[in-house]
Structure formats: structure tokens, C-alpha cells
Design an enzyme around this catalytic site. Structure first.
Site, PDB file in Angstrom:
ATOM      1  N   THR A  60      36.402  33.079  35.365  1.00 34.73           N
ATOM      2  CA  THR A  60      35.774  33.299  36.656  1.00 34.73           C
ATOM      3  C   THR A  60      35.639  32.131  37.601  1.00 34.73           C
ATOM      4  OG1 THR A  60      34.427  34.725  35.296  1.00 34.73           O
ATOM      5  CG2 THR A  60      34.233  35.003  37.633  1.00 34.73           C
TER       6      THR A  60
ATOM      7  N   SER B 101      29.554  48.995  36.219  1.00 33.45           N
ATOM      8  CA  SER B 101      29.322  50.372  36.661  1.00 33.45           C
ATOM      9  C   SER B 101      29.392  50.506  38.167  1.00 33.45           C
ATOM     10  CB  SER B 101      27.965  50.843  36.133  1.00 33.45           C
ATOM     11  OG  SER B 101      26.970  49.877  36.387  1.00 33.45           O
TER      12      SER B 101
ATOM     13  N   THR C 271      35.166  37.720  44.007  1.00 28.35           N
ATOM     14  CA  THR C 271      34.701  38.864  43.195  1.00 28.35           C
ATOM     15  C   THR C 271      33.238  39.119  43.563  1.00 28.35           C
ATOM     16  OG1 THR C 271      34.203  37.384  41.326  1.00 28.35           O
ATOM     17  CG2 THR C 271      36.313  38.556  41.279  1.00 28.35           C
TER      18      THR C 271
ATOM     19  N   ASN D  51      24.314  41.289  36.771  1.00 30.39           N
ATOM     20  CA  ASN D  51      25.006  41.236  35.488  1.00 30.39           C
ATOM     21  C   ASN D  51      24.586  42.300  34.492  1.00 30.39           C
ATOM     22  OD1 ASN D  51      26.962  39.031  35.672  1.00 30.39           O
ATOM     23  ND2 ASN D  51      25.137  37.914  36.332  1.00 30.39           N
TER      24      ASN D  51
ATOM     25  N   LYS E 127      36.399  30.171  44.090  1.00 28.03           N
ATOM     26  CA  LYS E 127      35.516  31.326  43.922  1.00 28.03           C
ATOM     27  C   LYS E 127      34.684  31.176  42.657  1.00 28.03           C
ATOM     28  CE  LYS E 127      36.235  34.657  41.702  1.00 28.03           C
ATOM     29  NZ  LYS E 127      35.572  35.059  40.426  1.00 28.03           N
TER      30      LYS E 127
END
Lengths: 469, 469
Positions: B231, B469, B180, B464, B206
Site C-alpha cells: 500500500t 464491504s 485508494t 478498516n 499514495k
């Protein structure tokens, strides 16, 4: 969001209202104080030593809450010692900023005692006093592990006598002497009355980093490990008369619901101290002496005093968060529907310290997933009446953003189901300086707690990546 | 320090060595895998779906550790369910990045089950199998609270069959499908032997944010509250044969000492999952079937396997920290001389998550006062054999910076007394990419734990404050 450093300075409009002018008659009577520059800080325009003295003829009660950090700074150990020796009496205090006098060993203790002694020497003598040398408390804030420039400080305390006053300028000087990375002096006052008698409260405090206090009385709770830390300092002064034990219990109650419910960066300091002095200068006289409010002999008056003290402490605590290092947002996190206060407080604390929640707030992003993740990472405590540990039920949890301008609330998660959020409306709410987040666990308990925190900005990293240089 | 954004990109020299070429013969045999783009991520050049299948004729053991967050994502609940149904067997898994399938209710569970079913359909059929539809696990990572584009994913799983392979390119594709905010794919392999038989381990994982895992087995510990987060994902594949229960106990041990001892930002995710598959393709055959290592019947072999798995897990966990969001430093925090492992681990964790410590590391500032303050803010646990709670004794605590280049250590605090630190030498040590901090509590206990963390940079805030966006 652009890579713009949004900095709050005392000159900006958004800061100016925080340092509002105060009416002189709202300050407690019977105190003299000042703030001067003695050379702990390099910049000669910055004040670094404050002295506050009671000039009341009545006995002055004193109480304090200190950090629970294991590394207690010398001023914490010494102030605690003075309070224990004097049975909760002290007629003043001295504060320095720029050096925390923490992790400074034997020399640090000697220096803190010297500050107490020289400050006591400024007080009018009291005939009936047993220990005439140690009638003041001491607080320090600044860098850890460095010794104080004690000769400069002692000379400064002597010199402070020349500028002691009780006008607004004197209060403001004293408030300025607390400051380290604060961008404005923190000074508040209020008037209240009990049984028709008017009293006044004034308070000063400082942040602005290493702010995640957990404070309590030391000597009075011998089983609590002795601990201290370095960056939340504050004082509350009143002309009410309150017995030492009741002053301590009211302060402990107030601190739990104010200073122990704020976070700037989640780091507990080694010096955190809140002192309260009640000099009785406005108290009614009975049998020739100021009549002291006491929780056992006069419960109603005590409850009024405790409530006023708590509300006032919340005001002072919020000022610290508003001026948190790099802060651009003031955020209230309320957790409700928890099994008990402790769980609600722990979850509110976790959300308030989450780097991901705080950076999202800086980015004005309604990322409630981060709020949930923080909520779910806190294990609930078991109930004292049962061996069963309650568990958060995801399908009962709701999250709501409550706008600070009184317009409609924005639920983002209702009973575990994400709402179809109007992103424009979310952006509108998050663009405000004040943001309220309500997390309802829906567990049917009456546990409820509010924490106050700020966002995490570039400026925070700049200030703290660069502090000593 | 200048306001420079130091960013790690996969093209920079400091990153390149982390993604080192690996020899094909160090990868476990009997696995086919791939990574493709199916459209969860907008950018078509980014892979977002990975499939790993065992092609071994022997039974494949599977084990997993999942997040302890209360908000478990659908893939965590489903994978746990598959493992429980199949008695610790599963022959493959599917992973998607870009959407965490967390807080997605009933639809989320249906989608996760669909991923399991369609991945299982890619496996060669096994006659003796009871549940032929659910023989694979599932992992997801990305944004919380959004439903998966499940038709794209299902079509993608079917299409994945076309590109399955076992060459280095296939391993690399699969590793890329996990990413990610990671800046490089995380892929490692190693060879080890037990009783003269050679086995291989390969792993992919990850990060890079919401990294502060606390994972354990779910079904096998029914009393542990069900929790998940989003995550940290990883897998370890081996061609050894290990019984399901021993594979789980070895993984639980390894995860406690690796993935559960890293932090990027102190935030626990809702999806954290580490899966291990042991397909027995390289195992010796006894009585016509692969001989499985088991902790009760063959303790010595089990201990070797457990140690190899743990060391390998530490390597994989460290890669996540090295690529932590915005990280410019890789920091090992070792706490020793504590009453027990739990206290050492809690203090190392607190230091590793302190915003003030992490910003000081970013600023290359030897601010040991912040390390002490973090240390002292952790209450020690009481000993199970006594009611007495041990207390940190400030005069016994030492802090040392250990340079990563093998040159002399730099003690900054010895038995509670600050050393006269050579600031140039401190700067030299802190300017290195790898930094080691040792905190000795001096309490005489054998409690010792190491935590791996990174620094806190402008880049972290940028990533972060701007994620969705």
C-alpha cells in the site's frame, strides 16, 4: 457495519459468565485477604487497595516475573529486592490500583518500601526470621509519573486488618482492588492433586490496556536489563509447598506460555508483575515441616505442579484478553510449521498486534491478506547450527479459520493459493465471539506457538483518547 | 473529548493546502503521462490506471526500492526482474489502484508481465534496444488475493495513449490513478541545479493504510530475502541524467531516511514500491550523449543530487502520513542521544506505532508515560565493537513537546524526573495539527532518527473495519 459502540459491561450477559461463582472449598487454605477503598481512586465505590497474607505456619515461598521494560516502576524494583534479600520467601503482598508509582524517582521507592513494611506488620510474627520488616511484596497499577497518596495508603493498609477474611467475599474484594479499566474482577480457582494430596490454586489478575507483556525474573538473571511496566498485574496463590527456586522456574515457564503470549494493544507496560505464593498449608509434613516440591529432588511432582500452574496461568491470561479495552472478540492465533518456537511466537505476536488484522476482526471481515502481510513482515531468525537464514516460502503457507463451535474449519489459503471462500460461511464464523486463526508456514519445522489477542474497536479509541480526563 | 468523527475530506480547508497548485515549469521535461478509469474500481468517476512514459532521446535510468515482506506481489517481482534484465534502464511505468495483484500465483505474474508489455508498446521505438518488449515497470495497489481484470487493464493501457500529456492536468490525472483510501492526490515538484544546470523533480505517491514500509533494492542485494507488500506506492521523475547504479544508491539512501521512517498503522504491505526514473532530458550533452551523474566519477554532483532526492522523498513521505487513514494529527518523533542510528530508529518506530501513544495524541493528551513505556520496551542493540549491550538509564531520559508554531518548548520529563507540567499549555500544543516529540536518551551517543506518524482515531477503525464491504 454500523457505527455502533458495542460495549462490554459487567452487567451484560456476555460478561456475566466470566465472573462465575466459585466454590469456597476450591480456594487455597492458609490465606487471609481483603480489598478496600483508601482514596487513590476518586470514586469511593471503587476498591483501590488489596492485601493478601499467608497465615500458614510453614515457610511461604514466593516468586515473581517482572516486565522487561527499561523503565521499571518502584514497586517492581522493591519487590525484586525483597525476593533477593529473603531468598525467595515472602508471606504476602499489597496491591494498589489508580496510580502506578512509575517514574517517581526516590520518593516512589520510599513509598513502595513503606507499603512493604506496613503490610509486613500485619503478619503474625515469626521468631526465626532475620528481616522481620520486609516480608511482603508490592504491586501498583494506574497512571505513570504521579506520586502515590502514601499517607492514605499506609492508613489503608492498617485499616485492612479489620476486614481480612478467607470467604468468597474476601477473595472477590481483593480481586476488585486490582481493577483499573477492567470491566469485571478476575478471579479463578482450581483443585489438583499430587501423590494423592489435594492442593488448591487461586489467582487474580487485571488488564485491560498496555497489555503486551514480556516478563522474566530479574535478580535471578543478572544479565537481563532491569525493566518494568504498568498494567498487567496478577497473583497465583497455592497451599502446596514448593522450594523457592523451583517455584521461580515453574513460574518463569508458565509465564512464557501464558502472560507473555497475550496482547491487547501491543504496548508493554512499566509495571507488569506476576507473583506466586506457595504457603505449604496443605502439604504433607515430613520431619516436622512441610515437604517442599523441588525439581531436583522430586522431578515427577514438580512436573505435575508446573503443568497445573501453566494451565492455570493460561486461564488467567486469557481473562485479561477477554476483557481487553474495547474488545468484542477473543482471538487465538496459532502459528505452526515454523523452524522453531521463537519464530512461531514472533509471527503470532505480529499478527496479534496488527492494527489492520484487529480492525478486520472487529468488522468481522475474513481479510486473510492482512494476516499474510503481517506474517511476511517478520524476518525469521537464523538457526543456531547454520549461518543460513530460513525464508518464508509463500507457496507453502496456509491460513485457516477454525470456528469455536466445533463445526467445519474454513481454509482461506492453501499452500499459497487463495481458496474460493464462501463469504457467508466466513461471516458466520467471524460473527462468533471466539475466533481461532491457524497459520501454517509449511516449513516442516516443529515450531509452534499460540498467542491470544482481541479486536480493535471504536471503544478502544474512546477509552484511550480520554484516559486521564 | 466528544465522540465526534473528525474526518478529513479533500474539500476541507485543512486538506486543501496539501494539494496546492504547482507551476508547470517546475515539472521535469521529457515525460508524458495520464490517468484514466478502466474499471478496476467500481465507481466510474475514480481513476484507476496511470501511465508515465519518458519521451527523452537519451537513455532513461531507473531504480526502485521494494518491500521486504516475504509475500511479494506479482508487480514487485516483475518490476525487479525488468530492472535486472535491463541493467537499471526502463522508460516508463504503469500503475493500477483497486487491486494489488498480490497472492495471485502464476496468473498474477502473467498479468503483471502483460501490463509491462503493453505499456512498453506505447513508447517510441529505440533501434539499439535488445529487449524491446519489456522497457517499463509496473505497480499495483488495493485488495490482496484477487486477480486483476486484465482485459480491462490491457484495453485501458492502449486507450491511455489518447490522453497522454505533460500539462498540469495530465500530472494530476496520473497522481489520482494511484489513490485508494487517500483523500487527496499526492503530487509535488521542485527545481534544483547542479553546476549551473537546472533540473526538475516531480513525484507522486499514495497511502493511506498498511503503511510501515521497510524497502530496499531486491536484485542488487541477493542475500536479502525477497519480500513485498501492498500500500505505499510512489514515483520520482527527474530530467537529470544519472547512471543506473548511482540512481539506485541515491534512492536507497533517500528511502531509508524518508519512506522507511513513516508509519500510519505499523503494518508492512506486500506491494510497497518506490520507483525513480531519470531521463536526462535536461542534462548537458558530452560526446553526443547526456552526461550522467555518477558517484565515482563525479562525487560532488552526486552528493547534491542525493541530497535533493532525499529532501524531496521526505516531502512525499510526509504527505502519506498527513493523509494517513483517519489521521487528524501529523506527528514527528525524534529520538536522540542514542548509541547509534539503528537504536534511535527502532525506538522512534516503536513510539510511532504505539496504539496508546497514538490514541493519546488523538485525545490531545500529553501522556508522556506512554511515550516512556514504548521507549523502554525496545531492547538496545549491542555495539559491534563490544559484547556489552547498552541499557537505557531512566535517570538520563528527557521528553519534550516542541510546538509547531515556534513558541516555547514544553519539557515534560527532564533526566528522568517528571516536570510540573502546565496542563493548559500542554493542551494548547497538542491541539495543533502538527506535533513534535523529542526523546533524548542521554546516553551520549550521536544516534539520532526521526519518524513521522499520525494519531489513531475512530475514523481509522471505521475505514478498516469496513474496507472490503
Amino acid at each position: 457495519m454500523a457505527l455502533v459502540f458495542r460495549r462490554w459491561a459487567s452487567s451484560t450477559p456476555s460478561k456475566a459468565h466470566l465472573h462465575k461463582p466459585l466454590h469456597e472449598n476450591s480456594f487455597p487454605i492458609g490465606f487471609k485477604l481483603t480489598g478496600i477503598h483508601v482514596g487513590v481512586k476518586k470514586n469511593k465505590e471503587l476498591l483501590d487497595l488489596g492485601v493478601v497474607l499467608s497465615t500458614s505456619q510453614h515457610p511461604t515461598s514466593a516468586a515473581a516475573c517482572f516486565t522487561r521494560n527499561a523503565f521499571k516502576a518502584a514497586p517492581v524494583i522493591v519487590s525484586d529486592n525483597v525476593l533477593a534479600r529473603n531468598g525467595g520467601r515472602a508471606r504476602g503482598f499489597v496491591v494498589n490500583s489508580g496510580c502506578a508509582n512509575a517514574v517517581t524517582g526516590k520518593q516512589g521507592l520510599e513509598d513502595a518500601w513503606a507499603m512493604v513494611k506496613h503490610t509486613t506488620a500485619l503478619l503474625p510474627s515469626q521468631a526465626a526470621k532475620e528481616d522481620t520488616e520486609h516480608d511482603a511484596l508490592v504491586m501498583s497499577t494506574g497512571v505513570i509519573g504521579q506520586n502515590l497518596p502514601i499517607s492514605k495508603i499506609v492508613a489503608g493498609i492498617r485499616r485492612a486488618a479489620d476486614s481480612l477474611g478467607s470467604d468468597f467475599a474476601a477473595w472477590e474484594r481483593a480481586a476488585k482492588a486490582f481493577m483499573t479499566t477492567d470491566t469485571f474482577p478476575k478471579l479463578r480457582s482450581r483443585v489438583f492433586s499430587i501423590n494423592g494430596v489435594e492442593y488448591r490454586l487461586a489467582g487474580m489478575d487485571k488488564g485491560a490496556g498496555m497489555i503486551h507483556p514480556d516478563m522474566g525474573p530479574l535478580s535471578t538473571i543478572p544479565s537481563s536489563p532491569r525493566q518494568l511496566h504498568a498494567t498487567l498485574l496478577g497473583c497465583i496463590l497455592t497451599d502446596a509447598a514448593v522450594s523457592p527456586r523451583s517455584l521461580q522456574s515453574a513460574l518463569t515457564y508458565a509465564v512464557d506460555r501464558s502472560f507473555n503470549s497475550i496482547s491487547v494493544d501491543g504496548d508493554m507496560s512499566t509495571n507488569d508483575t506476576i507473583i506466586v505464593l506457595a504457603n505449604g498449608a496443605a502439604a504433607p509434613i515430613r520431619d516436622g515441616r512441610a515437604h517442599e516440591i523441588d525439581e531436583e529432588t522430586d522431578r515427577d511432582s514438580y512436573e505435575i505442579f508446573k503443568k497445573e500452574l501453566t494451565d492455570f496461568a493460561v486461564d488467567l491470561a486469557q481473562l485479561v484478553v477477554r476483557d481487553g479495552e474495547g474488545a468484542t472478540k477473543f482471538v487465538a492465533v496459532k502459528v505452526q510449521g515454523a523452524p522453531n518456537y521463537k519464530d512461531a511466537h514472533a509471527i503470532a505476536s505480529k499478527i496479534s498486534t496488527s492494527a489492520l488484522v484487529k480492525t478486520a476482526l472487529y468488522g468481522e471481515d475474513a481479510n486473510w491478506g492482512r494476516i499474510l502481510a503481517a506474517t511476511g513482515s517478520v524476518p525469521l531468525s537464523s538457526s543456531p547450527n547454520s549461518e543460513e537464514v530460513p525464508v518464508i516460502n509463500p507457496s507453502k503457507v496456509s491460513v485457516t479459520f477454525v470456528p469455536s463451535d466445533g463445526t467445519a474449519e474454513l481454509p482461506v489459503l492453501v499452500n499459497g493459493e487463495p481458496e474460493n471462500v464462501d463469504e457467508d460461511r466466513a461471516k458466520q464464523i467471524l460473527s462468533m465471539e471466539d475466533i481461532n486463526i491457524v497459520v501454517d508456514l509449511g516449513l516442516g519445522g516443529d515450531g509452534e506457538a499460540t498467542y491470544w489477542t482481541c479486536d480493535f474497536s471504536y471503544e478502544y479509541v474512546r477509552i484511550n483518547g480520554d484516559y486521564r480526563s
